[in-house]
Design a protein around this motif. Structure first.
Motif, PDB file in Angstrom:
ATOM      1  N   ILE A   4       0.978  -1.173   0.088  1.00  0.00           N
ATOM      2  CA  ILE A   4      -0.100  -0.095  -0.019  1.00  0.00           C
ATOM      3  C   ILE A   4       1.012   1.297  -0.139  1.00  0.00           C
ATOM      4  O   ILE A   4       1.735   1.382   0.718  1.00  0.00           O
ATOM      5  CB  ILE A   4      -0.976  -0.118   1.255  1.00  0.00           C
ATOM      6  N   ALA A   5       0.541   2.310  -0.804  1.00  0.00           N
ATOM      7  CA  ALA A   5       1.096   3.614  -0.914  1.00  0.00           C
ATOM      8  C   ALA A   5      -0.017   4.634  -0.403  1.00  0.00           C
ATOM      9  O   ALA A   5      -1.347   4.615  -0.847  1.00  0.00           O
ATOM     10  CB  ALA A   5       1.535   4.056  -2.371  1.00  0.00           C
ATOM     11  N   LEU A   6       0.461   5.363   0.592  1.00  0.00           N
ATOM     12  CA  LEU A   6      -0.504   6.467   1.038  1.00  0.00           C
ATOM     13  C   LEU A   6      -0.070   7.827   0.731  1.00  0.00           C
ATOM     14  O   LEU A   6       1.098   8.248   0.740  1.00  0.00           O
ATOM     15  CB  LEU A   6      -0.480   6.427   2.640  1.00  0.00           C
ATOM     16  N   LEU A   7      -0.911   8.545   0.044  1.00  0.00           N
ATOM     17  CA  LEU A   7      -0.667   9.951  -0.453  1.00  0.00           C
ATOM     18  C   LEU A   7      -1.600  10.862   0.273  1.00  0.00           C
ATOM     19  O   LEU A   7      -2.874  10.734   0.435  1.00  0.00           O
ATOM     20  CB  LEU A   7      -1.052   9.822  -1.809  1.00  0.00           C
ATOM     21  N   GLY A   8      -1.074  11.920   0.795  1.00  0.00           N
ATOM     22  CA  GLY A   8      -1.759  12.833   1.857  1.00  0.00           C
ATOM     23  C   GLY A   8      -1.409  12.557   3.029  1.00  0.00           C
ATOM     24  O   GLY A   8      -2.309  12.682   3.807  1.00  0.00           O
ATOM     25  N   ALA A   9      -0.159  12.352   3.454  1.00  0.00           N
ATOM     26  CA  ALA A   9       0.188  11.504   4.641  1.00  0.00           C
ATOM     27  C   ALA A   9      -0.074  12.311   5.891  1.00  0.00           C
ATOM     28  O   ALA A   9      -0.063  11.359   6.821  1.00  0.00           O
ATOM     29  CB  ALA A   9       1.549  11.004   4.609  1.00  0.00           C
ATOM     30  N   THR A  10      -0.239  13.348   5.891  1.00  0.00           N
ATOM     31  CA  THR A  10      -0.442  14.015   7.094  1.00  0.00           C
ATOM     32  C   THR A  10      -1.763  14.434   7.532  1.00  0.00           C
ATOM     33  O   THR A  10      -2.370  14.960   8.295  1.00  0.00           O
ATOM     34  CB  THR A  10       0.463  15.552   7.338  1.00  0.00           C
ATOM     35  N   GLY A  11      -2.686  13.856   6.554  1.00  0.00           N
ATOM     36  CA  GLY A  11      -4.237  14.008   6.906  1.00  0.00           C
ATOM     37  C   GLY A  11      -4.690  13.071   7.682  1.00  0.00           C
ATOM     38  O   GLY A  11      -4.195  12.097   8.028  1.00  0.00           O
ATOM     39  N   GLN A  16      -5.749   7.264   9.746  1.00  0.00           N
ATOM     40  CA  GLN A  16      -6.554   6.264  10.148  1.00  0.00           C
ATOM     41  C   GLN A  16      -6.441   4.943   9.406  1.00  0.00           C
ATOM     42  O   GLN A  16      -6.306   3.993   9.936  1.00  0.00           O
ATOM     43  CB  GLN A  16      -8.202   6.617   9.966  1.00  0.00           C
ATOM     44  N   ALA A  17      -5.740   5.109   8.323  1.00  0.00           N
ATOM     45  CA  ALA A  17      -5.535   4.012   7.575  1.00  0.00           C
ATOM     46  C   ALA A  17      -4.083   3.351   8.137  1.00  0.00           C
ATOM     47  O   ALA A  17      -4.076   1.999   8.096  1.00  0.00           O
ATOM     48  CB  ALA A  17      -4.907   4.595   5.895  1.00  0.00           C
ATOM     49  N   LEU A  18      -3.410   4.085   8.537  1.00  0.00           N
ATOM     50  CA  LEU A  18      -2.181   3.520   9.216  1.00  0.00           C
ATOM     51  C   LEU A  18      -2.620   2.549  10.368  1.00  0.00           C
ATOM     52  O   LEU A  18      -1.935   1.391  10.581  1.00  0.00           O
ATOM     53  CB  LEU A  18      -0.973   4.588   9.643  1.00  0.00           C
ATOM     54  N   GLU A  19      -3.386   3.160  11.365  1.00  0.00           N
ATOM     55  CA  GLU A  19      -4.211   2.156  12.287  1.00  0.00           C
ATOM     56  C   GLU A  19      -4.477   0.846  11.690  1.00  0.00           C
ATOM     57  O   GLU A  19      -4.344  -0.179  12.263  1.00  0.00           O
ATOM     58  CB  GLU A  19      -5.304   3.104  12.840  1.00  0.00           C
ATOM     59  N   ILE A  20      -5.443   0.859  10.585  1.00  0.00           N
ATOM     60  CA  ILE A  20      -5.955  -0.342   9.832  1.00  0.00           C
ATOM     61  C   ILE A  20      -4.777  -1.089   9.431  1.00  0.00           C
ATOM     62  O   ILE A  20      -4.694  -2.530   9.645  1.00  0.00           O
ATOM     63  CB  ILE A  20      -6.789   0.300   8.837  1.00  0.00           C
ATOM     64  N   GLN A 170     -15.148  13.843  12.007  1.00  0.00           N
ATOM     65  CA  GLN A 170     -14.006  14.599  12.179  1.00  0.00           C
ATOM     66  C   GLN A 170     -13.138  14.382  11.028  1.00  0.00           C
ATOM     67  O   GLN A 170     -12.778  13.419  10.488  1.00  0.00           O
ATOM     68  CB  GLN A 170     -13.132  13.710  13.109  1.00  0.00           C
ATOM     69  N   MET A 171     -12.976  15.551  10.489  1.00  0.00           N
ATOM     70  CA  MET A 171     -12.133  15.625   9.056  1.00  0.00           C
ATOM     71  C   MET A 171     -11.361  16.698   8.775  1.00  0.00           C
ATOM     72  O   MET A 171     -11.355  17.623   9.796  1.00  0.00           O
ATOM     73  CB  MET A 171     -13.330  15.598   7.886  1.00  0.00           C
ATOM     74  N   GLY A 172     -10.611  16.916   7.840  1.00  0.00           N
ATOM     75  CA  GLY A 172      -9.737  18.042   7.593  1.00  0.00           C
ATOM     76  C   GLY A 172     -10.684  19.174   7.278  1.00  0.00           C
ATOM     77  O   GLY A 172     -11.752  19.353   6.996  1.00  0.00           O
ATOM     78  N   PRO A 173      -9.968  20.295   7.359  1.00  0.00           N
ATOM     79  CA  PRO A 173     -10.520  21.727   7.024  1.00  0.00           C
ATOM     80  C   PRO A 173     -11.211  21.966   5.914  1.00  0.00           C
ATOM     81  O   PRO A 173     -12.224  22.461   6.054  1.00  0.00           O
ATOM     82  CB  PRO A 173      -9.317  22.680   7.603  1.00  0.00           C
ATOM     83  N   LYS A 174     -10.684  21.605   4.726  1.00  0.00           N
ATOM     84  CA  LYS A 174     -11.181  21.981   3.541  1.00  0.00           C
ATOM     85  C   LYS A 174     -12.491  21.405   3.376  1.00  0.00           C
ATOM     86  O   LYS A 174     -13.551  21.836   3.067  1.00  0.00           O
ATOM     87  CB  LYS A 174     -10.290  21.486   2.399  1.00  0.00           C
ATOM     88  N   ILE A 175     -12.623  19.875   3.448  1.00  0.00           N
ATOM     89  CA  ILE A 175     -13.933  19.126   3.533  1.00  0.00           C
ATOM     90  C   ILE A 175     -14.851  19.411   4.311  1.00  0.00           C
ATOM     91  O   ILE A 175     -16.205  19.480   4.368  1.00  0.00           O
ATOM     92  CB  ILE A 175     -13.586  17.779   3.304  1.00  0.00           C
ATOM     93  N   THR A 176     -14.422  19.901   5.669  1.00  0.00           N
ATOM     94  CA  THR A 176     -15.474  20.377   6.752  1.00  0.00           C
ATOM     95  C   THR A 176     -16.158  21.732   6.275  1.00  0.00           C
ATOM     96  O   THR A 176     -17.292  21.830   6.784  1.00  0.00           O
ATOM     97  CB  THR A 176     -14.589  20.513   7.868  1.00  0.00           C
ATOM     98  N   PRO A 231     -20.784   7.224  12.145  1.00  0.00           N
ATOM     99  CA  PRO A 231     -19.895   7.873  11.378  1.00  0.00           C
ATOM    100  C   PRO A 231     -18.549   7.931  11.707  1.00  0.00           C
ATOM    101  O   PRO A 231     -18.142   8.303  12.647  1.00  0.00           O
ATOM    102  CB  PRO A 231     -20.577   9.257  11.355  1.00  0.00           C
ATOM    103  N   ASP A 232     -17.984   7.080  11.070  1.00  0.00           N
ATOM    104  CA  ASP A 232     -16.288   6.722  11.163  1.00  0.00           C
ATOM    105  C   ASP A 232     -15.610   6.484   9.919  1.00  0.00           C
ATOM    106  O   ASP A 232     -15.783   5.397   9.442  1.00  0.00           O
ATOM    107  CB  ASP A 232     -16.126   5.657  12.551  1.00  0.00           C
TER     108      ASP A 232
END
Ligand code: MG
Length: 353
Positions: A4-11, A16-20, A170-176, A231-232
């Motif tokens: 797996i490659a993760l892009l947008g790593a500080t969001g 949450q993907a790292l946890e999974i 709980q989401m990042g500022p742009k999408i919120t 919602p999670d």
């Protein structure tokens, strides 16, 4: 083992993907990229800034989780689809801006496109194995954001902090902020059109304030299937990474011991005009969705910077869409040009505001 490659790593999606990934032995993290913040040691291969497709070339992943924010996520989306690498898509803007190109790339590459957006993951699960002709319509749900129920004059002075206080997610500022204006639901409408091949008049948006029902699909026999859960984002992230299996998560199952009330209401399109503007852009097609997205990105950034009032976001997008000319989106150059033009028009509208 899936690489797996993760892009947008500080969001928050990647966090949450790292946890999974850590909890699932079948998933291996091979690469991570961030736009500007340092991520040393996060993955065997990392990249900060620059073109994330260079990292993908080196990492040779089986799955790309694209959680870049905004139009900037487009090259990685096209790379994964073109190479037949499974794309777990949390960057809805790339599919909105380049839906036709993305689908053509997927056709050539032959890989999977799995939505990580919660509503689309839910719809994907309701639709699995069903033929399109069995489907009557799709219903995307939204919480309505922090300003649901308010009148227009009650939104004149709302601050970024108020807009960022989302009631359920709980989401990042742009999408919120997009959730507070309903632009997010507009982008999701266009995203759903491309993901599921349904015309716009068969995709409905409805508000479900507690965000327990994520999507519904109505079938031609009168039956509807819905996807429910607290919602999670770990649920749609885990689904995309483990597909077609299901990973265990720490998200609790629905609890009915205290009862569970589900209420639905139509969105207020007058107070939150960005949803209708997005629908129109989607119906117009070509470069219009790309322009809608670009104008919205500019306006949201200006609002978060304190340069634009909340109601100015929709006004800026509306003004931009009235001035922008549509064209067919034949290649990436057409889209980059449409994106740039819309950003310029939006910046000009801001200067006048
Ligand atoms: Mg969503």
């Amino acid at each position: 083992m899936k690489r797996i490659a993760l892009l947008g790593a500080t969001g928050s999606i990647v966090r949450q993907a790292l946890e999974i990934i850590a909890a699932e032995t079948e998933l291996e993290l091979v690469a991570a990229a961030s736009g500007s913040q340092a991520i040393d040691g996060l993955a065997p291969l990392t990249q900060v800034g620059g073109d994330p497709t260079e990292l993908l070339e080196r990492a040779e992943p089986d799955i790309v989780l694209n959680a870049v924010v905004g139009f900037a996520g487009l090259p990685a989306t096209l790379w994964a689809l073109e190479h037949g690498v499974t794309l777990a898509l949390a960057n809805k803007e790339s599919l909105v801006a380049a839906g036709e190109l993305a689908l053509a790339a997927q056709e050539r590459g032959g890989g999977l496109l799995l939505p990580v957006d919660s509503e689309h993951s839910a719809a994907f699960q309701c639709l699995e194995g069903r033929r399109p002709e069995q489907v009557d319509s799709l219903v995307l749900t939204g919480s309505g954001g922090p300003f649901r129920g308010r009148a227009r004059d009650e939104l004149e002075d709302v601050t970024p902090d108020e807009a960022l206080a989302h009631p359920t997610w709980q989401m990042g500022p742009k999408i919120t902020v997009d959730s507070a204006t309903l632009a997010n639901k507009g982008l999701e409408l266009i995203e759903a059109h491309f993901l599921f091949g349904l015309p716009y008049d068969r995709i409905e948006v409805v508000l479900q304030p507690t965000s327990v029902v994520h999507a519904l699909v109505r079938f031609r026999d009168g039956a509807s299937l819905a996807h429910l859960g607290y919602p999670d984002m770990r649920v749609p992230i885990a689904y995309a990474l483990a597909y077609p299996s299901r990973s265990a998560t720490t998200v609790p199952p629905l609890d009915f011991s205290q009862g569970l009330v589900l209420e639905f209401e139509p969105p207020d399109l007058e107070t939150f005009p960005l949803l209708a503007l997005a629908r129109r852009a989607g119906e117009q097609g070509g470069t219009y969705p790309c322009a809608f997205n670009a104008a919205n990105e500019v306006a949201v950034a200006a609002f978060l910077d304190g340069r634009l009032p909340f109601l100015g976001i929709a006004a800026t997008v509306e003004e931009t869409m009235a001035e922008v000319g549509g064209a067919s989106a034949r290649d990436l150059d057409d889209l980059v040009e449409a994106d740039r033009t819309a950003r310029r028009l939006a910046e000009r509208a801001l200067a006048v505001t």
